[in-house]
Each structure stands twice: as structure tokens, then as C-alpha cells.
Scaffold this motif. Structure first.
Motif, PDB file in Angstrom:
ATOM      1  N   ALA A  27      45.882  48.900  45.658  1.00 25.56           N
ATOM      2  CA  ALA A  27      45.439  48.503  44.318  1.00 25.56           C
ATOM      3  C   ALA A  27      44.751  47.142  44.330  1.00 25.56           C
ATOM      4  CB  ALA A  27      46.633  48.478  43.373  1.00 25.56           C
ATOM      5  N   VAL A  28      44.192  46.751  45.490  1.00 23.26           N
ATOM      6  CA  VAL A  28      43.614  45.424  45.616  1.00 23.26           C
ATOM      7  C   VAL A  28      42.428  45.213  44.680  1.00 23.26           C
ATOM      8  CG1 VAL A  28      41.981  45.967  47.463  1.00 23.26           C
ATOM      9  CG2 VAL A  28      42.985  43.675  47.328  1.00 23.26           C
ATOM     10  N   ALA A  29      41.780  46.261  44.228  1.00 22.43           N
ATOM     11  CA  ALA A  29      40.636  46.110  43.309  1.00 22.43           C
ATOM     12  C   ALA A  29      41.036  45.368  42.043  1.00 22.43           C
ATOM     13  CB  ALA A  29      40.058  47.473  42.955  1.00 22.43           C
ATOM     14  N   THR A  30      42.308  45.484  41.660  1.00 19.32           N
ATOM     15  CA  THR A  30      42.758  44.804  40.446  1.00 19.32           C
ATOM     16  C   THR A  30      42.752  43.287  40.600  1.00 19.32           C
ATOM     17  OG1 THR A  30      45.069  45.034  41.139  1.00 19.32           O
ATOM     18  CG2 THR A  30      44.170  46.767  39.729  1.00 19.32           C
ATOM     19  N   ALA A  31      42.675  42.791  41.855  1.00 17.65           N
ATOM     20  CA  ALA A  31      42.590  41.346  42.076  1.00 17.65           C
ATOM     21  C   ALA A  31      41.285  40.782  41.545  1.00 17.65           C
ATOM     22  CB  ALA A  31      42.732  41.023  43.566  1.00 17.65           C
ATOM     23  N   PHE A  32      40.279  41.631  41.365  1.00 18.49           N
ATOM     24  CA  PHE A  32      38.984  41.209  40.834  1.00 18.49           C
ATOM     25  C   PHE A  32      38.903  41.384  39.320  1.00 18.49           C
ATOM     26  CE2 PHE A  32      38.001  42.372  45.253  1.00 18.49           C
ATOM     27  CZ  PHE A  32      37.333  41.235  45.675  1.00 18.49           C
ATOM     28  N   CYS A  33      39.957  41.903  38.698  1.00 13.61           N
ATOM     29  CA  CYS A  33      39.976  42.143  37.255  1.00 13.61           C
ATOM     30  C   CYS A  33      40.865  41.124  36.561  1.00 13.61           C
ATOM     31  CB  CYS A  33      40.495  43.553  36.957  1.00 13.61           C
ATOM     32  SG  CYS A  33      39.485  44.893  37.650  1.00 13.61           S
ATOM     33  N   GLY A  34      40.769  41.089  35.236  1.00 18.91           N
ATOM     34  CA  GLY A  34      41.651  40.243  34.463  1.00 18.91           C
ATOM     35  C   GLY A  34      43.038  40.851  34.359  1.00 18.91           C
ATOM     36  N   GLU A  35      43.904  40.190  33.610  1.00 15.61           N
ATOM     37  CA  GLU A  35      45.260  40.713  33.422  1.00 15.61           C
ATOM     38  C   GLU A  35      45.209  42.083  32.768  1.00 15.61           C
ATOM     39  OE1 GLU A  35      49.471  39.516  31.180  1.00 15.61           O
ATOM     40  OE2 GLU A  35      47.873  38.043  31.419  1.00 15.61           O
ATOM     41  N   PHE A  58      42.201  45.185  31.627  1.00 15.85           N
ATOM     42  CA  PHE A  58      40.842  45.577  31.955  1.00 15.85           C
ATOM     43  C   PHE A  58      40.602  47.006  31.502  1.00 15.85           C
ATOM     44  CE2 PHE A  58      43.742  45.969  35.534  1.00 15.85           C
ATOM     45  CZ  PHE A  58      43.666  47.322  35.840  1.00 15.85           C
ATOM     46  N   THR A  59      39.339  47.346  31.372  1.00 18.90           N
ATOM     47  CA  THR A  59      38.965  48.728  31.070  1.00 18.90           C
ATOM     48  C   THR A  59      38.729  49.465  32.383  1.00 18.90           C
ATOM     49  OG1 THR A  59      36.584  48.299  30.993  1.00 18.90           O
ATOM     50  CG2 THR A  59      37.837  47.946  28.948  1.00 18.90           C
ATOM     51  N   LEU A  60      38.734  50.784  32.326  1.00 19.54           N
ATOM     52  CA  LEU A  60      38.448  51.562  33.522  1.00 19.54           C
ATOM     53  C   LEU A  60      37.002  51.369  33.966  1.00 19.54           C
ATOM     54  CD1 LEU A  60      40.395  54.903  32.970  1.00 19.54           C
ATOM     55  CD2 LEU A  60      41.081  52.845  34.212  1.00 19.54           C
ATOM     56  N   SER A  61      36.122  51.079  33.020  1.00 23.42           N
ATOM     57  CA  SER A  61      34.735  50.793  33.362  1.00 23.42           C
ATOM     58  C   SER A  61      34.635  49.518  34.200  1.00 23.42           C
ATOM     59  CB  SER A  61      33.887  50.661  32.098  1.00 23.42           C
ATOM     60  OG  SER A  61      32.557  50.299  32.409  1.00 23.42           O
ATOM     61  N   GLU A  62      35.412  48.498  33.828  1.00 28.80           N
ATOM     62  CA  GLU A  62      35.412  47.251  34.596  1.00 28.80           C
ATOM     63  C   GLU A  62      35.981  47.474  35.990  1.00 28.80           C
ATOM     64  OE1 GLU A  62      35.882  44.073  30.887  1.00 28.80           O
ATOM     65  OE2 GLU A  62      37.667  44.935  31.842  1.00 28.80           O
ATOM     66  N   LEU A  63      37.037  48.275  36.086  1.00 28.29           N
ATOM     67  CA  LEU A  63      37.612  48.585  37.386  1.00 28.29           C
ATOM     68  C   LEU A  63      36.617  49.377  38.245  1.00 28.29           C
ATOM     69  CD1 LEU A  63      40.156  48.482  39.201  1.00 28.29           C
ATOM     70  CD2 LEU A  63      40.847  50.667  38.166  1.00 28.29           C
ATOM     71  N   ARG A  64      35.921  50.322  37.621  1.00 26.87           N
ATOM     72  CA  ARG A  64      34.926  51.113  38.348  1.00 26.87           C
ATOM     73  C   ARG A  64      33.800  50.221  38.879  1.00 26.87           C
ATOM     74  NH1 ARG A  64      30.520  53.437  36.049  1.00 26.87           N
ATOM     75  NH2 ARG A  64      31.533  53.314  34.006  1.00 26.87           N
ATOM     76  N   THR A  65      33.404  49.230  38.114  1.00 28.48           N
ATOM     77  CA  THR A  65      32.359  48.317  38.557  1.00 28.48           C
ATOM     78  C   THR A  65      32.765  47.603  39.834  1.00 28.48           C
ATOM     79  OG1 THR A  65      31.491  47.964  36.321  1.00 28.48           O
ATOM     80  CG2 THR A  65      31.029  46.258  37.945  1.00 28.48           C
ATOM     81  N   VAL A  66      34.028  47.226  39.938  1.00 25.88           N
ATOM     82  CA  VAL A  66      34.510  46.582  41.161  1.00 25.88           C
ATOM     83  C   VAL A  66      34.307  47.502  42.359  1.00 25.88           C
ATOM     84  CG1 VAL A  66      36.558  45.713  42.360  1.00 25.88           C
ATOM     85  CG2 VAL A  66      36.172  45.112  39.963  1.00 25.88           C
ATOM     86  N   TYR A  67      34.687  48.759  42.203  1.00 27.78           N
ATOM     87  CA  TYR A  67      34.508  49.722  43.288  1.00 27.78           C
ATOM     88  C   TYR A  67      33.031  49.905  43.630  1.00 27.78           C
ATOM     89  CZ  TYR A  67      39.353  51.279  43.662  1.00 27.78           C
ATOM     90  OH  TYR A  67      40.702  51.335  43.914  1.00 27.78           O
ATOM     91  N   GLU A  68      32.193  50.014  42.621  1.00 30.66           N
ATOM     92  CA  GLU A  68      30.764  50.221  42.873  1.00 30.66           C
ATOM     93  C   GLU A  68      30.149  49.030  43.589  1.00 30.66           C
ATOM     94  OE1 GLU A  68      29.459  53.198  39.236  1.00 30.66           O
ATOM     95  OE2 GLU A  68      29.333  51.034  38.920  1.00 30.66           O
ATOM     96  N   VAL A  69      30.522  47.824  43.167  1.00 30.39           N
ATOM     97  CA  VAL A  69      29.963  46.611  43.755  1.00 30.39           C
ATOM     98  C   VAL A  69      30.365  46.486  45.225  1.00 30.39           C
ATOM     99  CG1 VAL A  69      30.187  44.095  43.733  1.00 30.39           C
ATOM    100  CG2 VAL A  69      29.701  45.312  41.614  1.00 30.39           C
ATOM    101  N   ILE A  70      31.631  46.771  45.533  1.00 30.22           N
ATOM    102  CA  ILE A  70      32.124  46.581  46.898  1.00 30.22           C
ATOM    103  C   ILE A  70      31.722  47.742  47.799  1.00 30.22           C
ATOM    104  CG2 ILE A  70      34.207  46.333  48.310  1.00 30.22           C
ATOM    105  CD1 ILE A  70      35.456  44.817  45.972  1.00 30.22           C
ATOM    106  N   TRP A  71      31.798  48.961  47.283  1.00 26.28           N
ATOM    107  CA  TRP A  71      31.397  50.115  48.107  1.00 26.28           C
ATOM    108  C   TRP A  71      29.885  50.255  48.206  1.00 26.28           C
ATOM    109  CZ3 TRP A  71      35.322  54.322  46.129  1.00 26.28           C
ATOM    110  CH2 TRP A  71      36.554  54.129  46.780  1.00 26.28           C
ATOM    111  N   GLY A  72      29.169  49.734  47.223  1.00 26.79           N
ATOM    112  CA  GLY A  72      27.715  49.750  47.295  1.00 26.79           C
ATOM    113  C   GLY A  72      27.070  51.037  46.853  1.00 26.79           C
TER     114      GLY A  72
END
Length: 240
Positions: A159-167, A169-183
Motif C-alpha cells: 500500500a506504499v502508494a498511499t504515502a504519496f496521498c493525503g490523510e 484521498f479520492t480513488l482518482s488521486e490514488l490512481r494518478t499516483v499509479y499512473e505517474v509511477i508506472w508511466g
């Protein structure tokens, strides 16, 4: 003198350093912390922050000190872990130097301020570094590549992606983390289904956030699970 003792006295002295790959997400881009070297070797070249470990320090203490001295960032609040050891002969023109690389993740990290032997410190887009157009000092390009792959893998199984989110978050914000890191782009519906079907990954707060346009979005917080089962595999456009 015994042969083994004679041989040992002829071994070149070694030094230990620490280097840090510090990642954050800014403006929907994965960024890594770099410094501009203010001293030789590699004067003026970009590099990961780091330096020699002092005699009375642990490796972690040395990493935290170097991060503070070279970039003005307090690493004690980051997700910090060892990435690996790098000791190829010739990696440092000053002599036989073995470095212990650390990986750190953080959200909304401050603007860095260069200090000691760092002429300046700054956030750089990872996308501009991994294509080989800009070479980092020492073997830091290889360390960065290894660190990026480590993060990409951890997103699949933890669940390390949550380290890039606030306390929250929306699922859209979480998805953005995955998209940014996975490319690559992830299908929103498939991503939502996968996340909500992964037990303990996220927990609904019961609250909603009103975006500038569109419908209110449900808010979540990190759940109790660290290891994801089933994992969110990278696939080729959405988690498998």
C-alpha cells in the motif's frame, strides 16, 4: 610476516558513503531530489544527495544527516529504507568507495535548499532522467533506475502508494499516483474495482469531496493492510 597478513596490508583502503533516492509527486509528475555538485569530482554535475558516513554514525544516521545538510530536508518523517549496496571498482574516481543507497518516499516535500558541497538542490522530473539524455554523477543513474523499479514493484504488492496521498484521498488521486509511477494510463473503472476488491487496502471515510466540476467524489483513507492480496499487477493499461 605471514603471507596472509602481508597481503592484507596491501589492500586498498575503502570508504563507505550513503546516497539517497528521494521521490515525491508534484504536478502529476514523479520527481526525484537532485543536487548540483559544488566540488570535484563531477563539479557542476547533477547527483543524488549523499556523502561519507562519519565514524560514530550508523548508516541511517549518516543518510539523514546528508539529506539535511545537502538539501535542508528532514528525512525522519519519510518512508526511508535501504535499497542496496553499490561498490563496483571505479565508481568513484577518489578511490575504493562503497555506497549504501536509500530509497525514500514523501508527499508535499518542501523546496530543497543546497548546502555543504551541494551548490544547489532541486526537484527533477524522473521522466527526463531515465531516458538517458542526462547522466548523473558517479553511478547514480543506475541507482536511480534501481530505485524507480523498486517503487514500481512495491506499488503492485504493498500500500506504499498511499504515502504519496493525503490523510484522505479520492480513488482518482490514488490512481494518478499509479499512473505517474508506472508511466501509463489506467482504466478508472477497472482500477476502482481492483482497489475496492483488495481487502484492507483502503477504507471509506463516509465523506465526499466536491471537485471544481463534476460529481462529488468519495473519500478514503489507507486501510489496515500493508501487503496487498491480490496484488495490483502492472499489466499494459490497467491493473490485472
Amino acid at each position: 610476516m605471514d603471507d596472509w597478513l602481508k597481503d592484507s596490508t596491501e589492500v586498498e583502503a575503502s570508504w563507505v558513503t550513503v546516497d539517497l533516492a528521494i521521490f515525491t509527486v508534484r504536478g502529476d509528475q514523479l520527481m526525484v531530489l537532485l543536487i548540483e555538485r559544488g566540488v570535484e569530482p563531477f563539479l557542476g554535475r547533477p547527483a543524488l544527495p549523499g556523502g561519507y558516513v562519519q565514524k560514530a554514525e550508523t548508516l541511517r544516521e549518516g543518510a539523514l544527516r546528508e539529506l539535511w545538510e545537502e538539501a535542508g530536508i528532514d528525512g525522519s518523517r519519510l518512508h526511508l529504507e535501504q535499497l542496496g549496496a553499490y561498490g563496483d571498482p571505479g565508481r568513484d574516481p577518489r578511490g575504493r568507495v562503497v555506497t549504501i543507497a536509500y530509497l525514500a518516499l514523501g508527499r508535499e516535500l518542501p523546496t530543497p535548499v543546497g548546502g555543504t558541497d551541494a551548490k544547489r538542490a532541486y526537484w527533477a522530473p524522473v521522466s527526463q532522467l531515465i531516458n538517458g539524455t542526462q547522466e548523473l554523477a558517479f553511478d547514480h543513474s543506475a541507482i536511480l533506475a534501481d530505485a524507480l523499479e523498486e517503487i514500481r514493484g512495491k506499488l503492485e504488492y504493498t500500500a506504499v502508494a498511499t504515502a504519496f496521498c493525503g490523510e484522505t484521498f479520492t480513488l482518482s488521486e490514488l490512481r494518478t499516483v499509479y499512473e505517474v509511477i508506472w508511466g501509463h494510463y489506467l482504466d478508472p473503472s477497472n482500477f476502482r474495482r481492483k482497489v475496492l476488491n483488495t481487502e484492507g487496502f483502503v477504507q471509506p471515510t463516509g465523506e465526499r469531496r466536491l471537485p471544481p466540476t463534476g460529481r462529488p467524489a468519495s473519500l478514503y483513507r489507507r486501510g489496515a493492510a500493508w501487503l496487498l492480496s491480490p496484488p495490483l499487477l502492472r499489466g499494459t493499461g490497467y491493473p490485472a
